[in-house]
Enzyme design. Structure first.
Site, PDB file in Angstrom:
ATOM      1  N   CYS A   1       5.183  -3.627   3.959  1.00 56.72           N
ATOM      2  CA  CYS A   1       2.951  -3.198   3.861  1.00 56.72           C
ATOM      3  C   CYS A   1       2.550  -4.077   2.550  1.00 56.72           C
ATOM      4  O   CYS A   1       1.709  -5.107   2.992  1.00 56.72           O
ATOM      5  CB  CYS A   1       3.296  -1.334   2.777  1.00 56.72           C
ATOM      6  SG  CYS A   1       3.917  -0.757   4.674  1.00 56.72           S
TER       7      CYS A   1
ATOM      8  N   CYS B   1       0.927  -1.595  12.417  1.00 56.37           N
ATOM      9  CA  CYS B   1       0.838  -2.215  10.906  1.00 56.37           C
ATOM     10  C   CYS B   1       2.186  -2.229  11.116  1.00 56.37           C
ATOM     11  O   CYS B   1       2.781  -4.335  11.035  1.00 56.37           O
ATOM     12  CB  CYS B   1       0.545  -2.037   9.683  1.00 56.37           C
ATOM     13  SG  CYS B   1      -0.857  -1.835   9.464  1.00 56.37           S
TER      14      CYS B   1
ATOM     15  N   HIS C   1      -1.091  -5.744   1.375  1.00 57.55           N
ATOM     16  CA  HIS C   1      -2.353  -5.443   0.786  1.00 57.55           C
ATOM     17  C   HIS C   1      -1.346  -4.797  -0.744  1.00 57.55           C
ATOM     18  O   HIS C   1      -1.206  -4.435  -1.094  1.00 57.55           O
ATOM     19  CB  HIS C   1      -2.383  -3.614   2.021  1.00 57.55           C
ATOM     20  CG  HIS C   1      -2.441  -4.516   3.157  1.00 57.55           C
ATOM     21  ND1 HIS C   1      -3.397  -4.141   3.736  1.00 57.55           N
ATOM     22  CD2 HIS C   1      -1.549  -4.047   4.308  1.00 57.55           C
ATOM     23  CE1 HIS C   1      -3.974  -4.241   4.573  1.00 57.55           C
ATOM     24  NE2 HIS C   1      -2.768  -3.849   5.378  1.00 57.55           N
TER      25      HIS C   1
ATOM     26  N   ARG D   1      -2.163   3.114  13.387  1.00 58.04           N
ATOM     27  CA  ARG D   1      -2.981   2.158  11.592  1.00 58.04           C
ATOM     28  C   ARG D   1      -1.416   2.193  11.345  1.00 58.04           C
ATOM     29  O   ARG D   1      -0.756   0.709  11.472  1.00 58.04           O
ATOM     30  CB  ARG D   1      -3.675   2.530  11.084  1.00 58.04           C
ATOM     31  CG  ARG D   1      -3.898   1.623  10.070  1.00 58.04           C
ATOM     32  CD  ARG D   1      -4.279   0.505  10.582  1.00 58.04           C
ATOM     33  NE  ARG D   1      -3.708  -0.549  10.662  1.00 58.04           N
ATOM     34  CZ  ARG D   1      -3.706  -1.612  11.895  1.00 58.04           C
ATOM     35  NH1 ARG D   1      -5.598  -2.100  11.853  1.00 58.04           N
ATOM     36  NH2 ARG D   1      -2.616  -2.246  12.082  1.00 58.04           N
TER      37      ARG D   1
END
Lengths: 267, 204
Positions: free
Chosen positions: A176, A228, A180, A224
């Site tokens: 992730c 992802c 991010h 979401r």
């Protein structure tokens, strides 16, 4: 819906045609996003969600109106801003979708398989979770995020979620955090919120669920995470899995203090 | 992907300095929870959750803060994995390279494994003046060959970096395209040409 989407995409294409540099493209897309805010089809999901909540369904023929989302049976307003949370009746941490499944099984008498057969909708195959999440989250709009990690199981979920956020794997080595973990980054022209900092976590978390113009669907936070991970080249994330709840706890807690602002509308 | 190696975890703990047993316990537990939370779909098998040294050591914030000795080990192991073409030619067709750089498909559970994967370079890098839809996770590669020339050493570096970015920079965000079988040797030659060929849009 289709007309709306076509118009929106045409608007985006016109924006593209008019620009001559990356910066002006970014400006045009910001303008496009601004224009989207004028009408959010999420209203349609919200209206259906309220109906689904109040309908008598399942083998027991009862509604979800006695479902306890954490603030007491039937209390919906402000509940999402404090989720995920520990529920003593289930002795575990649950996010919204997991709690809804729990209520469908315990109150309405559905089997787990029946309750979870359609996590995400596609065209006429609509998902009750997307409708319910639209309505329930809208009832927290403007409420400050206030997720607790004071219960040991909540603290544990947060710590596991944090580890998973930085977990690199798959053929592309993505975590992730790859997309991010830094501020001011983009994929193509899409801005990426830095979810490791307060402001980014708040912006990212408080704007889901969202109506996705490119899909013509309202998508939840479970979706979401699912999508992802698909793009991270991981295997398929199971709906309401423990990992999904842990990651949601990590991200929701990091958004604490911000006013919840969804369902939103995104490209 | 190799199987998890418990010895490596011990090594990480000893060399890591800042790691505590509790942290390691949580990492192990997170891994177990993840294994139970994903399902195999299409080409995306559960062994994708097994980490090699680079993946496990770089799963920390920020990944570039990895201990120097571990970083050196990662770079050495990954450098040894680079396979240069048997025919010695490192430059392919930049036009094909441009298509590979634009394509983001491949390796997702939603992708047909029969189709070739893309490199998706533009997702993270600026590469040419005409493509304004580029990302910024990686550095701009505009004028890459113009700035560096086209010597054999530069060709080998460029090809090797695309094959396995962690040979040069441990914990790099960039996928190891050759090492992990995302792109073929011919595709990496085409991308090397895209970066180095004087006629390529990268060098205009």
């Amino acid at each position: 819906m289709t007309v709306f989407r076509t118009l929106a995409i045409a608007g985006l294409l016109l924006g593209y045609a008019a620009v001559t540099s990356a910066q002006s493209a970014v400006d045009e897309i910001a303008k496009y996003r601004q224009q989207l805010q004028d009408g959010n089809p999420a209203d349609l999901w919200e209206a259906r969600g309220e109906d689904v909540w109040k309908q008598k369904r399942g083998p027991k023929g009862v509604s979800l109106e006695r479902c306890d989302l954490g603030l007491g049976p039937g209390v919906v307003t402000g509940a999402y801003a404090q989720l995920p949370r520990y529920f003593s009746d289930a002795d575990r941490v649950m996010d919204l979708e997991t709690r809804l499944v729990h209520c469908m099984v315990t109150l309405q008498g559905m089997s787990l398989a029946d309750a979870t057969k359609r996590p995400f909708g596609s065209g006429t195959n609509r998902s009750d979770f997307e409708a319910l999440a639209a309505w329930i989250t809208a009832e927290s709009r403007g409420t400050k995020m206030n997720v607790s990690i004071s219960h040991p199981k909540e603290a544990q979920a947060y710590r596991l979620g944090e580890k998973m956020f930085y977990f690199r794997g798959g053929p592309h080595d993505f975590a992730c955090a790859t997309c991010h973990g830094e501020s001011g980054k983009r994929i193509r022209l899409q801005d990426l919120p830095n979810l490791t900092e307060k402001a980014g976590a708040q912006l990212g978390y408080t704007t889901w669920p969202a109506y996705r113009v490119s899909q013509g669907e309202l998508r939840t936070f479970q979706w979401r995470l699912y999508d992802c991970f698909r793009q991270q080249r991981f295997p398929e994330l199971k709906f309401t899995s423990e990992a999904s709840i842990a990651l949601t706890t990590f991200l929701a807690y990091n958004a604490n203090g911000a006013a919840f602002n969804a369902p939103a509308i995104k490209r | 992907m190799t199987q998890p190696r418990p010895l490596l975890l011990v090594l990480l703990f000893v060399l890591g300095g800042c790691a505590t047993p509790t942290e390691l316990d949580i990492a192990k537990q997170a891994h177990e929870v993840m294994r139970a939370s994903f399902k195999e779909t299409g080409q995306a098998t559960l062994d994708r959750l097994n980490q090699d040294l680079a993946q496990s050591a770089c799963s920390i914030p920020p990944s570039t803060s990895v201990n120097k000795e571990i970083a050196a080990t990662i770079e050495k192991e990954n450098m040894a994995s680079i396979r240069y073409p048997a025919d010695g030619k490192l430059l392919g067709d930049w036009k094909s390279g441009e298509r590979i750089a634009q394509s983001g498909v491949g390796k997702q559970f939603s992708d047909d494994p029969k189709n070739a994967s893309g490199g998706n370079c533009y997702a993270c890098h600026q590469m040419s003046k005409q493509e304004i839809s580029f990302g910024t996770i990686g550095p701009s590669l505009l004028g890459f060959g113009k700035l560096r020339g086209n010597s054999e050493a530069i060709q080998r570096y460029t090809y090797g970096k695309i094959w396995n970015a962690q040979a040069y920079s441990a914990c790099s965000n960039m996928p190891r395209f050759g090492h992990n079988g995302i792109l073929t040797e011919a595709q990496i030659k085409d991308l090397t040409a895209l970066l180095l060929d004087p006629a390529s849009p990268v060098n205009q």
